[in-house]
Design a protein around this motif. Structure first.
Motif: not given
Length: 444
Positions: A26, A29, A90, A92-93, A130-136
């Motif tokens: 993670e 930003d 995750p 999303a990444s 960058r998605a709902d659960d953070g930036t990866w």
């Protein structure tokens, strides 16, 4: 390692045979525009209206293809590289392959499209999501050790980047030149109307190109940021091929989004400008809704998409028609959803839908023949599928309209409009010029 001699430069030559390994961590930003300033090409950027944003640099894997079977070539090559993917992070990444295809399967790279093959996708070595659960941050390599080393190096490097990057102003336009004169356009539309009147065509989408010579080189990432502010409900993309050019845009139209057996798409056809007041806005929309020509064009698109999906789907649902309002233009829009009957790759759905009647015409072969015979430029990747897919075969694609290709200090823009039985050449000309504006305004 994916950097040469410790200088932080990303390797651009993919390992074509090895399995992929990815590691994620993670991030605080960070400015996505600043990420794109790091060394390494190709560079890619993808952002959706619902908030997903991804940038990537370098090449972990690359898939290219030409010819009529290019969709299958890309799927097969990607399946081999993604087959044993080991991803630590995750969902999303996860690594994704970003890219697109040419409008025409007979495309041969030339002019501003030099380096843009019939189909080309890249899995970046470095990806920031960058998605709902953070930036990866995700690093992709051919071994776990290399992925871990790369992740640590780039996490430290990106930590020093600003959270905001100025988007500045446009590069300025020194001059413009068109692919099509008003007189040529009238002849093209009249040719299409003759074929429609003769029963050979129902609709054909004719397009134009406009090349802008710039006063200074264009910063594509900054241009996309300005487009985000002006058109927050549109996609944004950048496919950078280095010296060969950068294709970018802010298209309003989703071609397909696929998650598992669920497919979402839409019909977007029929448009009028925005008014100077809310009352004028509403009057223009009412005219569009009540117009037999606009409704006919829109229903052709919606019905054809439904027919294209039905052989692949267990069921198809066509939603209610709405109006999509953007900064300079208003469209008729109909959402369409499907549930697939079998396990599919998103590229199979893309192949079934491309080109939609919103960018091609009906019947397809007659529209193709008309486009090839009257248009005076190479569409390249304009109006074609642009997006991403992952190792599960899920993905999302937009239609590459409201777009341009930047090479050196020039940007070639593209726009088109659907021609149906009662189209007027002058009105169609005005509507095409309106569609140049989103990108053209940000270059001034």
């Amino acid at each position: 390692m994916d950097r040469a001699s410790g200088d932080g430069r990303l390797a651009t030559e993919p390992n074509r045979d090895g399995a992929l390994v990815s590691q994620s961590s993670e991030l605080e930003d960070v400015s996505f525009g600043a990420v794109l300033d790091v060394d390494g090409t190709p560079r890619v950027q993808w952002a959706t209206p619902d908030g997903l944003e991804v940038v990537g640099c370098g090449v972990a894997a690359q898939f290219t293809a030409t010819g009529a079977d290019r969709f299958e070539q890309i799927r097969s090559a990607a399946d081999r590289r993604f087959a044993d993917l080991d991803h630590d992070g995750p969902a999303a990444s996860r690594p994704r392959a970003f890219g697109g295809l040419a409008f025409d399967d007979g495309h041969e790279p030339s002019g501003p499209w030099q380096g843009f093959e019939g189909a080309s996708f890249v899995v970046p070595r470095i990806q920031v999501t960058r998605a709902d659960d953070g930036t990866w941050l995700t690093a992709v390599a051919e071994s776990e050790a290399d992925a871990v080393d790369s992740l640590e190096y780039w996490r430290d490097r990106l930590a020093d980047l600003p959270a905001m990057r100025p988007s500045g102003t446009g590069p300025g336009i020194a001059s413009t030149r068109r692919s099509t004169t008003p007189g040529e356009w009238t002849e093209q539309v009249e040719t299409a109307l003759e074929r429609i009147g003769g029963g050979d065509l129902e609709k054909v989408v004719l397009a134009q190109a406009q090349t802008a010579d710039l006063e200074t080189p264009v910063d594509v990432a900054a241009t996309l940021e300005r487009l985000r502010r002006q058109y927050p409900n549109c996609y944004r993309f950048m496919i950078d091929h280095g010296e060969d050019g950068t294709f970018f845009g802010a298209p309003p139209e989703r071609l397909v989004s696929m998650r598992g057996d669920r497919v979402e798409t839409e019909a977007l056809a029929g448009s009028v400008p925005r008014g100077e007041t809310p009352e004028e806005d509403d009057a223009l929309v009412e005219r569009m809704i009540d117009s037999e020509r606009f409704q006919h064009e829109h229903q052709l698109v919606a019905e054809t998409i439904r027919e294209q999906l039905e052989p692949l789907a267990r069921d198809v649902t066509v939603g209610d028609q709405t109006v999509r309002r953007l900064a300079t233009i208003q469209h008729l829009q109909t959402p369409i959803e499907a549930r697939l009957a079998d396990d599919r790759h998103v590229l199979e759905i893309v192949e079934a839908l491309h080109p939609t009647p919103a960018v091609g015409g009906l019947p397809l072969e007659a529209a193709w023949e008309t486009i090839r015979s009257v248009e005076t430029f190479d569409r390249g990747w304009y109006a074609a599928p642009i997006g991403w897919f992952d190792g599960d075969g899920d993905g999302e694609f937009a239609v590459g309209i409201r777009s341009g290709v930047a090479v050196d200090e020039t940007v070639t823009l593209f726009a088109g409009n659907g021609i149906v039985a009662d189209s007027d050449p002058d009105e169609e000309w005005d509507e095409v010029q309106l569609k140049f504006r989103p990108v053209l305004d940000e270059l001034r």
